[in-house]
Design a protein around this motif. Structure first.
Motif, PDB file in Angstrom:
ATOM      1  N   UNK A  13      99.033 119.866 145.836  1.00  0.00           N
ATOM      2  CA  UNK A  13      99.750 119.881 144.561  1.00  0.00           C
ATOM      3  C   UNK A  13      98.867 120.471 143.460  1.00  0.00           C
ATOM      4  N   UNK A  14      97.605 120.117 143.499  1.00  0.00           N
ATOM      5  CA  UNK A  14      96.643 120.644 142.523  1.00  0.00           C
ATOM      6  C   UNK A  14      96.556 122.173 142.626  1.00  0.00           C
ATOM      7  N   UNK A  15      96.387 122.656 143.849  1.00  0.00           N
ATOM      8  CA  UNK A  15      96.270 124.098 144.056  1.00  0.00           C
ATOM      9  C   UNK A  15      97.530 124.835 143.622  1.00  0.00           C
ATOM     10  N   UNK A  17      99.708 123.829 141.369  1.00  0.00           N
ATOM     11  CA  UNK A  17      99.809 123.770 139.906  1.00  0.00           C
ATOM     12  C   UNK A  17      98.914 124.815 139.251  1.00  0.00           C
ATOM     13  N   UNK A  18      97.686 124.965 139.736  1.00  0.00           N
ATOM     14  CA  UNK A  18      96.770 125.953 139.157  1.00  0.00           C
ATOM     15  C   UNK A  18      97.238 127.375 139.420  1.00  0.00           C
ATOM     16  N   UNK A  19      97.734 127.628 140.635  1.00  0.00           N
ATOM     17  CA  UNK A  19      98.207 128.978 140.951  1.00  0.00           C
ATOM     18  C   UNK A  19      99.395 129.364 140.086  1.00  0.00           C
ATOM     19  N   UNK A  20     100.352 128.444 139.928  1.00  0.00           N
ATOM     20  CA  UNK A  20     101.536 128.757 139.140  1.00  0.00           C
ATOM     21  C   UNK A  20     101.183 128.952 137.669  1.00  0.00           C
ATOM     22  N   UNK A  21     100.223 128.162 137.170  1.00  0.00           N
ATOM     23  CA  UNK A  21      99.797 128.299 135.781  1.00  0.00           C
ATOM     24  C   UNK A  21      99.121 129.649 135.553  1.00  0.00           C
ATOM     25  N   UNK A  22      98.294 130.059 136.490  1.00  0.00           N
ATOM     26  CA  UNK A  22      97.624 131.357 136.376  1.00  0.00           C
ATOM     27  C   UNK A  22      98.646 132.486 136.381  1.00  0.00           C
ATOM     28  N   UNK A  23      99.627 132.394 137.271  1.00  0.00           N
ATOM     29  CA  UNK A  23     100.652 133.435 137.365  1.00  0.00           C
ATOM     30  C   UNK A  23     101.474 133.530 136.089  1.00  0.00           C
ATOM     31  N   UNK A  24     101.683 132.385 135.422  1.00  0.00           N
ATOM     32  CA  UNK A  24     102.504 132.354 134.212  1.00  0.00           C
ATOM     33  C   UNK A  24     101.690 132.523 132.929  1.00  0.00           C
ATOM     34  N   UNK A  60      98.227 117.917 133.357  1.00  0.00           N
ATOM     35  CA  UNK A  60      98.102 117.240 134.647  1.00  0.00           C
ATOM     36  C   UNK A  60      97.321 115.943 134.492  1.00  0.00           C
ATOM     37  N   UNK A  61      97.572 115.015 135.400  1.00  0.00           N
ATOM     38  CA  UNK A  61      96.786 113.781 135.485  1.00  0.00           C
ATOM     39  C   UNK A  61      96.224 113.652 136.893  1.00  0.00           C
ATOM     40  N   UNK A  62      94.951 113.317 136.977  1.00  0.00           N
ATOM     41  CA  UNK A  62      94.301 113.134 138.276  1.00  0.00           C
ATOM     42  C   UNK A  62      93.613 111.777 138.299  1.00  0.00           C
ATOM     43  N   UNK A  63      94.065 110.899 139.189  1.00  0.00           N
ATOM     44  CA  UNK A  63      93.416 109.607 139.419  1.00  0.00           C
ATOM     45  C   UNK A  63      92.169 109.879 140.250  1.00  0.00           C
ATOM     46  N   UNK A  64      90.990 109.667 139.671  1.00  0.00           N
ATOM     47  CA  UNK A  64      89.753 110.064 140.344  1.00  0.00           C
ATOM     48  C   UNK A  64      89.493 109.270 141.622  1.00  0.00           C
ATOM     49  N   UNK A  65      90.034 108.066 141.715  1.00  0.00           N
ATOM     50  CA  UNK A  65      89.839 107.266 142.922  1.00  0.00           C
ATOM     51  C   UNK A  65      90.719 107.752 144.068  1.00  0.00           C
ATOM     52  N   UNK A  67      92.042 110.933 144.193  1.00  0.00           N
ATOM     53  CA  UNK A  67      91.786 112.368 144.436  1.00  0.00           C
ATOM     54  C   UNK A  67      90.303 112.657 144.229  1.00  0.00           C
ATOM     55  N   UNK A  68      89.493 112.042 145.088  1.00  0.00           N
ATOM     56  CA  UNK A  68      88.045 112.160 144.946  1.00  0.00           C
ATOM     57  C   UNK A  68      87.554 113.589 145.157  1.00  0.00           C
ATOM     58  N   UNK A  69      88.210 114.334 146.037  1.00  0.00           N
ATOM     59  CA  UNK A  69      87.776 115.704 146.309  1.00  0.00           C
ATOM     60  C   UNK A  69      87.893 116.567 145.053  1.00  0.00           C
TER      61      UNK A  69
END
Length: 243
Positions: A13-15, A17-24, A60-65, A67-69
């Motif tokens: 999902x992260x990847x 989101x970043x790809x779509x944001x870059x494209x837009x 975006x929100x990322x729960x660090x616990x 989504x540790x990677x």
């Protein structure tokens, strides 16, 4: 575009989101947080409000616990940490629950509304050739160059708006073509005030003044600065024609 932050539940999902944001051409703002973090919860409403205010930015929100990677990749060591990302690269970071700092971070990196999608070097070159011809008064030549650029970047609402303007500037204005391009532009970017101005100009040229008034009203509603002022002036003139 969503007016609410998107919770990231997987690296995929992260990847995406970043790809779509870059494209837009969108800026990404990320809230790295944890459920046990009191300051994270305290500043969450501020983050939510900013997402509503800057609807063209991807929040975006990322729960660090969970989504540790992702947290490790971005070297997150304190919560909350807010990160601004453009074209896949980190451009700014804020550590701590600092409402004023968070507001500054977002305002500094939000970018234009709506975001302008990036174009290839070939499309940029064709656009610049079109701009040069437009400035020289060769509107037909400019329209052709913008057309070539649009073939290379069909999602560029700016190019469509440029070609619409060139059509309007011809010795014998091509209002129908201008309207087609302007309508395609605002379909891609509904909040692009300049696109609504071009649409209004084309409609007015076609004698559809009542529709032109609505287009100029939309330009006033969505516009800022000089574009808003121009739209307001055209709106008043169009209203006068209806009286």
């Amino acid at each position: 575009m969503s007016a609410h932050p998107l919770d990231i539940n997987a690296v995929s999902e992260w990847n995406t989101a970043l790809r779509s944001a870059t494209a837009d051409g969108q800026t990404v703002i990320v809230d790295f947080w944890a459920t046990w973090c009191g300051p994270c919860k305290a500043i969450a409403p501020v983050y939510d409000n900013l997402a509503k205010q800057y609807s063209w930015v991807k929040f975006l929100r990322v729960d660090v616990d969970k989504q540790q990677a992702i947290a490790q990749k971005y070297q997150i060591s304190a919560m909350p940490t807010f990160v601004a990302i453009k074209a896949g690269k980190v451009v700014d970071t804020l550590k701590g629950a600092d409402p004023a700092g968070l507001n500054r971070l977002v305002a500094t990196h939000a970018g234009p509304n709506p975001p302008i999608p990036p174009m290839s070097a070939e499309a940029e070159a064709a656009k610049e050739e079109g701009n040069a011809l437009f400035k020289a008064g060769d509107y037909a030549g400019a329209r052709d160059k913008y057309g070539k650029a649009i073939e290379l970047a069909p999602r560029s609402f700016v190019l469509l708006g440029n070609r619409a303007f060139a059509s309007l500037k011809l010795a014998s204005p091509d209002f129908s073509s201008a309207l087609s391009d302007a309508e395609a532009a605002v379909k891609l970017a509904p909040t692009w005030a300049k696109g609504h101005v071009r649409r209004g100009e084309a409609l007015e040229g076609l004698g559809r003044v009542d529709e032109a008034v609505k287009a100029f009203e939309e330009a006033v509603r969505t516009g800022t600065g000089q574009v808003k002022t121009e739209a307001a002036q055209k709106l008043e003139k169009a209203k006068t024609k209806l009286q």
